[in-house]
Design an enzyme around this catalytic site. Sequence first.
Site, short mmCIF file in Angstrom:
data_model
loop_
_atom_site.label_atom_id
_atom_site.label_comp_id
_atom_site.label_asym_id
_atom_site.label_seq_id
_atom_site.Cartn_x
_atom_site.Cartn_y
_atom_site.Cartn_z
N LYS A 13 0.83 -1.21 0.00
CA LYS A 13 0.00 0.00 0.00
C LYS A 13 0.87 1.27 0.00
O LYS A 13 0.63 2.19 -0.76
CB LYS A 13 -0.92 0.04 1.23
CG LYS A 13 -1.87 -1.14 1.36
CD LYS A 13 -2.79 -1.00 2.56
CE LYS A 13 -2.12 -1.01 3.90
NZ LYS A 13 -1.47 -2.27 4.28
N ARG A 88 -9.56 0.65 8.80
CA ARG A 88 -9.07 -0.68 9.10
C ARG A 88 -10.12 -1.53 9.80
O ARG A 88 -9.85 -2.69 10.12
CB ARG A 88 -7.86 -0.56 10.01
CG ARG A 88 -6.58 -1.10 9.32
CD ARG A 88 -5.48 -0.85 10.26
NE ARG A 88 -4.26 -1.51 10.12
CZ ARG A 88 -3.15 -0.94 9.68
NH1 ARG A 88 -3.18 0.25 9.16
NH2 ARG A 88 -2.02 -1.59 9.74
N ARG A 127 11.75 -6.38 5.61
CA ARG A 127 11.54 -4.95 5.37
C ARG A 127 12.30 -4.11 6.39
O ARG A 127 12.37 -4.46 7.56
CB ARG A 127 10.04 -4.65 5.47
CG ARG A 127 9.69 -3.19 5.25
CD ARG A 127 8.28 -3.04 4.76
NE ARG A 127 7.31 -2.96 5.85
CZ ARG A 127 6.02 -2.69 5.65
NH1 ARG A 127 5.54 -2.52 4.44
NH2 ARG A 127 5.20 -2.63 6.67
N ARG A 160 11.21 -2.26 12.07
CA ARG A 160 10.19 -1.69 12.96
C ARG A 160 9.94 -2.61 14.15
O ARG A 160 10.03 -3.82 14.03
CB ARG A 160 8.87 -1.49 12.18
CG ARG A 160 8.86 -0.24 11.35
CD ARG A 160 7.72 -0.16 10.37
NE ARG A 160 6.43 -0.63 10.84
CZ ARG A 160 5.32 -0.57 10.10
NH1 ARG A 160 5.36 -0.05 8.88
NH2 ARG A 160 4.19 -1.02 10.57
N ARG A 171 -0.34 -9.16 13.63
CA ARG A 171 -0.88 -8.15 12.70
C ARG A 171 -1.68 -8.83 11.59
O ARG A 171 -2.71 -8.32 11.17
CB ARG A 171 0.25 -7.31 12.11
CG ARG A 171 0.75 -6.25 13.07
CD ARG A 171 2.04 -5.65 12.61
NE ARG A 171 1.92 -4.79 11.46
CZ ARG A 171 2.92 -4.49 10.64
NH1 ARG A 171 4.11 -5.01 10.83
NH2 ARG A 171 2.72 -3.67 9.62
P1 AMP Z 1 0.77 0.39 9.46
O1 AMP Z 1 2.04 1.15 9.28
O2 AMP Z 1 -0.34 0.89 8.60
O3 AMP Z 1 0.97 -1.10 9.35
O4 AMP Z 1 0.30 0.68 10.97
C1 AMP Z 1 1.11 0.34 12.07
C2 AMP Z 1 0.25 0.17 13.31
O5 AMP Z 1 -0.43 1.41 13.60
C3 AMP Z 1 -0.85 -0.86 13.20
O6 AMP Z 1 -0.40 -2.18 13.45
C4 AMP Z 1 -1.83 -0.35 14.27
O7 AMP Z 1 -1.36 -0.65 15.57
C5 AMP Z 1 -1.75 1.15 14.09
N1 AMP Z 1 -2.72 1.65 13.09
C6 AMP Z 1 -2.43 2.25 11.90
N2 AMP Z 1 -3.56 2.59 11.25
C7 AMP Z 1 -4.60 2.20 12.04
C8 AMP Z 1 -6.01 2.26 11.91
N3 AMP Z 1 -6.59 2.79 10.83
N4 AMP Z 1 -6.76 1.74 12.93
C9 AMP Z 1 -6.20 1.23 14.04
N5 AMP Z 1 -4.86 1.12 14.22
C10 AMP Z 1 -4.05 1.61 13.23
#
Ligand code: AMP
Length: 213
Positions: A13, A88, A127, A160, A171
């Site tokens: 994404k 999400r 990554r 990360r 996740r």
């Molecule tokens: P990402 O970089 O999009 O994988 O987001 C990293 C982490 O941020 C996720 O595993 C969640 O803990 C939190 N997070 C990001 N976006 C959301 C969302 N829309 N709703 C809830 N938690 C989020």
Amino acid sequence: MKLILLGAPGAGKGTVAKLLTKMDGSVQISTGDILRGAVAAGTELGKQAEAAMKAGDLVSDDLIMGIMKDRLREDDCKSGYLLDGFPRTIPQAEALKALLADMGEELDFVVNIDVPRDVILDRLTTRRTCTDCGAIYNVKSNPPKEEGKCDSCGGPVVQRDDETEEAIGNRLDVYNEKTAPLANFYEGEGMLLTVSATSSDAVIDAITEKLGK
Ligand code: AMP
């Protein structure tokens, strides 16, 4: 353009969003990047989100909607936006629908990037991310020129906290339970474009074709 990018963690994404921003000045809005920035800065928002993020769980819908209600009203959104990692959950999707109706805005469509689980697992464990600018690398296929240092900004390139094997497993489980149902939701709204592709170029081609560009 105004798009939602759906897909499991590691589906691409962020990479696709970054490529699309170069096409028409749309901005990438990544809730994950916003939250990581807040954690790094030690703000109240960061403190509230940190534990859930580290474990690979979702932060609360209220917290996310609080961020997005302000973010979507910022000036740079007028030239379009690519929502990366938001919504999400079904409640977030419902709240976004109400918010956009309130703002008198419509999305073009929702792209669901569908990538096999073994590819996702391999990508996430290899990554690496620049903590300063968010640039993404891969230790196997796209390492930074100098180990641990970002090619574009010189910032530290690290794994990360939520990309340990344990957090990745969680996740992906959370994704299947809470986020994957959004594909059906948007299918029902007549807005879904599913692209089964592991190359970002193929995803971009499908999007530009649908946009009629
Ligand atoms: P990402 O970089 O999009 O994988 O987001 C990293 C982490 O941020 C996720 O595993 C969640 O803990 C939190 N997070 C990001 N976006 C959301 C969302 N829309 N709703 C809830 N938690 C989020």
